[in-house]
Design a protein around this motif. Structure first.
Motif, PDB file in Angstrom:
ATOM      1  N   GLU A  74       0.823  -1.215   0.000  1.00 39.99           N
ATOM      2  CA  GLU A  74       0.000   0.000   0.000  1.00 39.99           C
ATOM      3  C   GLU A  74       0.853   1.259   0.000  1.00 39.99           C
ATOM      4  OE1 GLU A  74      -3.975   1.730   2.012  1.00 39.99           O
ATOM      5  OE2 GLU A  74      -2.467   1.054   3.448  1.00 39.99           O
ATOM      6  N   ILE A  75       1.916   1.287   0.813  1.00 41.89           N
ATOM      7  CA  ILE A  75       2.731   2.499   0.851  1.00 41.89           C
ATOM      8  C   ILE A  75       3.492   2.679  -0.466  1.00 41.89           C
ATOM      9  CG2 ILE A  75       4.947   1.763   1.861  1.00 41.89           C
ATOM     10  CD1 ILE A  75       4.489   4.224   3.829  1.00 41.89           C
ATOM     11  N   GLN A  76       3.837   1.574  -1.141  1.00 47.98           N
ATOM     12  CA  GLN A  76       4.477   1.671  -2.451  1.00 47.98           C
ATOM     13  C   GLN A  76       3.519   2.308  -3.450  1.00 47.98           C
ATOM     14  OE1 GLN A  76       6.413  -1.860  -3.928  1.00 47.98           O
ATOM     15  NE2 GLN A  76       6.507  -1.083  -6.020  1.00 47.98           N
ATOM     16  N   SER A  77       2.270   1.919  -3.409  1.00 49.31           N
ATOM     17  CA  SER A  77       1.262   2.506  -4.291  1.00 49.31           C
ATOM     18  C   SER A  77       1.116   4.011  -4.041  1.00 49.31           C
ATOM     19  CB  SER A  77      -0.074   1.797  -4.084  1.00 49.31           C
ATOM     20  OG  SER A  77      -1.079   2.418  -4.831  1.00 49.31           O
ATOM     21  N   LEU A  78       1.067   4.400  -2.777  1.00 49.67           N
ATOM     22  CA  LEU A  78       0.961   5.827  -2.441  1.00 49.67           C
ATOM     23  C   LEU A  78       2.222   6.585  -2.848  1.00 49.67           C
ATOM     24  CD1 LEU A  78      -0.642   5.486   1.103  1.00 49.67           C
ATOM     25  CD2 LEU A  78      -1.751   6.402  -0.965  1.00 49.67           C
ATOM     26  N   ASN A  79       3.375   5.977  -2.628  1.00 43.70           N
ATOM     27  CA  ASN A  79       4.645   6.595  -2.989  1.00 43.70           C
ATOM     28  C   ASN A  79       4.733   6.807  -4.503  1.00 43.70           C
ATOM     29  OD1 ASN A  79       7.092   7.694  -2.115  1.00 43.70           O
ATOM     30  ND2 ASN A  79       8.192   5.757  -2.256  1.00 43.70           N
ATOM     31  N   ALA A  80       4.263   5.842  -5.264  1.00 42.26           N
ATOM     32  CA  ALA A  80       4.261   5.968  -6.727  1.00 42.26           C
ATOM     33  C   ALA A  80       3.280   7.052  -7.170  1.00 42.26           C
ATOM     34  CB  ALA A  80       3.906   4.634  -7.371  1.00 42.26           C
ATOM     35  N   GLN A  81       2.117   7.068  -6.562  1.00 44.98           N
ATOM     36  CA  GLN A  81       1.082   8.020  -6.958  1.00 44.98           C
ATOM     37  C   GLN A  81       1.448   9.464  -6.614  1.00 44.98           C
ATOM     38  OE1 GLN A  81      -2.756   7.114  -5.308  1.00 44.98           O
ATOM     39  NE2 GLN A  81      -3.732   8.896  -6.230  1.00 44.98           N
ATOM     40  N   TYR A  82       1.983   9.696  -5.428  1.00 43.52           N
ATOM     41  CA  TYR A  82       2.201  11.062  -4.963  1.00 43.52           C
ATOM     42  C   TYR A  82       3.637  11.557  -5.081  1.00 43.52           C
ATOM     43  CZ  TYR A  82      -2.529  10.833  -3.242  1.00 43.52           C
ATOM     44  OH  TYR A  82      -3.884  10.712  -3.169  1.00 43.52           O
ATOM     45  N   ARG A  83       4.605  10.648  -5.172  1.00 41.81           N
ATOM     46  CA  ARG A  83       6.004  11.069  -5.246  1.00 41.81           C
ATOM     47  C   ARG A  83       6.703  10.527  -6.488  1.00 41.81           C
ATOM     48  NH1 ARG A  83       9.187   9.273  -0.831  1.00 41.81           N
ATOM     49  NH2 ARG A  83      10.573  11.002  -1.263  1.00 41.81           N
ATOM     50  N   GLN A  84       5.980   9.787  -7.323  1.00 45.00           N
ATOM     51  CA  GLN A  84       6.520   9.174  -8.531  1.00 45.00           C
ATOM     52  C   GLN A  84       7.736   8.297  -8.237  1.00 45.00           C
ATOM     53  OE1 GLN A  84       5.583  12.715  -8.595  1.00 45.00           O
ATOM     54  NE2 GLN A  84       3.657  11.694  -9.058  1.00 45.00           N
ATOM     55  N   LYS A  85       7.691   7.617  -7.081  1.00 47.05           N
ATOM     56  CA  LYS A  85       8.742   6.670  -6.696  1.00 47.05           C
ATOM     57  C   LYS A  85       8.058   5.333  -6.466  1.00 47.05           C
ATOM     58  CE  LYS A  85      11.821  10.080  -4.748  1.00 47.05           C
ATOM     59  NZ  LYS A  85      12.665  10.471  -3.627  1.00 47.05           N
ATOM     60  N   ASP A  86       8.213   4.426  -7.421  1.00 43.76           N
ATOM     61  CA  ASP A  86       7.510   3.141  -7.369  1.00 43.76           C
ATOM     62  C   ASP A  86       8.292   2.138  -6.528  1.00 43.76           C
ATOM     63  OD1 ASP A  86       5.623   1.207  -7.798  1.00 43.76           O
ATOM     64  OD2 ASP A  86       6.242   0.764  -9.852  1.00 43.76           O
ATOM     65  N   GLN A  87       8.347   2.412  -5.228  1.00 37.41           N
ATOM     66  CA  GLN A  87       9.031   1.543  -4.284  1.00 37.41           C
ATOM     67  C   GLN A  87       8.457   1.806  -2.896  1.00 37.41           C
ATOM     68  OE1 GLN A  87      12.910   3.186  -5.074  1.00 37.41           O
ATOM     69  NE2 GLN A  87      12.877   4.424  -3.224  1.00 37.41           N
ATOM     70  N   PRO A  88       8.561   0.824  -2.014  1.00 39.95           N
ATOM     71  CA  PRO A  88       8.090   1.065  -0.643  1.00 39.95           C
ATOM     72  C   PRO A  88       8.967   2.108   0.039  1.00 39.95           C
ATOM     73  CG  PRO A  88       8.587  -1.265  -0.988  1.00 39.95           C
ATOM     74  CD  PRO A  88       9.050  -0.529  -2.202  1.00 39.95           C
ATOM     75  N   THR A  89       8.415   2.751   1.019  1.00 34.47           N
ATOM     76  CA  THR A  89       9.163   3.682   1.862  1.00 34.47           C
ATOM     77  C   THR A  89       8.687   3.482   3.289  1.00 34.47           C
ATOM     78  OG1 THR A  89       9.889   5.988   2.083  1.00 34.47           O
ATOM     79  CG2 THR A  89       7.548   5.631   1.575  1.00 34.47           C
ATOM     80  N   ASP A  90       9.352   4.098   4.235  1.00 30.29           N
ATOM     81  CA  ASP A  90       8.967   3.895   5.631  1.00 30.29           C
ATOM     82  C   ASP A  90       7.814   4.782   6.064  1.00 30.29           C
ATOM     83  OD1 ASP A  90      10.540   6.207   5.545  1.00 30.29           O
ATOM     84  OD2 ASP A  90      12.017   5.485   6.992  1.00 30.29           O
ATOM     85  N   VAL A  91       7.832   6.053   5.687  1.00 33.24           N
ATOM     86  CA  VAL A  91       6.797   6.989   6.140  1.00 33.24           C
ATOM     87  C   VAL A  91       6.503   8.018   5.050  1.00 33.24           C
ATOM     88  CG1 VAL A  91       8.484   8.503   7.300  1.00 33.24           C
ATOM     89  CG2 VAL A  91       6.097   8.556   8.019  1.00 33.24           C
ATOM     90  N   LEU A  92       5.239   8.353   4.928  1.00 33.90           N
ATOM     91  CA  LEU A  92       4.789   9.440   4.061  1.00 33.90           C
ATOM     92  C   LEU A  92       3.982  10.404   4.915  1.00 33.90           C
ATOM     93  CD1 LEU A  92       3.527   7.435   0.944  1.00 33.90           C
ATOM     94  CD2 LEU A  92       5.613   8.833   1.084  1.00 33.90           C
ATOM     95  N   ALA A  93       4.109  11.685   4.623  1.00 36.49           N
ATOM     96  CA  ALA A  93       3.339  12.702   5.338  1.00 36.49           C
ATOM     97  C   ALA A  93       2.620  13.567   4.313  1.00 36.49           C
ATOM     98  CB  ALA A  93       4.257  13.553   6.201  1.00 36.49           C
TER      99      ALA A  93
END
Length: 176
Positions: A66-85
């Motif tokens: 799920e966080i990978q999907s959000l990271n790709a959608q909002y930051r154009q980084k198609d990879q998991p990350t630890d935290v998004l704000a």
């Protein structure tokens, strides 16, 4: 005392049991724990906040997909990350009427944390998952109120502030 309301969205289950890395006991971060942490952190950061009767934010505990999907959608980084704000306020806080600020809590935004990534990072750092989640939540909160780290010096200031915030709630971590 700063009033804060924290909405916790746990995609696993309510009060997700967080197994610690350093021992065999289970810790549980309850909604009340989250609210107490954010209340103490916002009191510590009070001079950096816009005036309001209280503050609201949400925190979502999720997994890597799920966080990978959000990271790709909002930051154009198609990879998991630890935290998004996702900050609800602009860097320069909007000029809201004082009557409005005095009558209702100010919504700061949303923090999303991957339990999967947090678990890996906790193991790598040799501390508990609870500590790692608090570390990531503090990082997300700083982003919500306008902190950023576009260079090494600003990242170091932010990491130092996160360390101070964890000490406020009785957790210890050293990023160096």
């Amino acid at each position: 005392m700063v009033e804060v309301e924290v909405t916790v969205q746990d995609c696993f289950n309510n009060n997700f049991p967080l197994e610690t890395v350093n021992d065999t006991s289970n810790n549980v971060i309850t909604d009340t724990n989250w609210e107490n942490w954010f209340q103490q952190w916002l009191e510590t950061l009070y001079t950096e906040l816009p005036i309001a009767t209280g503050y609201e934010l949400s925190i979502r505990l999720t997994d890597d997909p799920e966080i990978q999907s959000l990271n790709a959608q909002y930051r154009q980084k198609d990879q998991p990350t630890d935290v998004l704000a996702f900050a609800a306020l602009e860097v320069d806080y909007p000029q809201l009427p004082m009557e409005l600020l005095k009558s209702m809590p100010l919504y700061l935004g949303d923090i999303v944390i991957s339990i999967d990534t947090a678990q890996r990072q906790a193991q790598q750092q040799g501390h508990s998952l609870t500590t790692e989640l608090a570390w990531l939540a503090a990082h997300g909160l700083l982003h919500l109120i306008g902190w950023d780290h576009p260079d090494g010096a600003s990242l170091l200031r932010m990491l130092n502030q996160q360390e101070k915030l964890l000490k406020v709630v009785g957790l210890k971590i050293s990023f160096l």
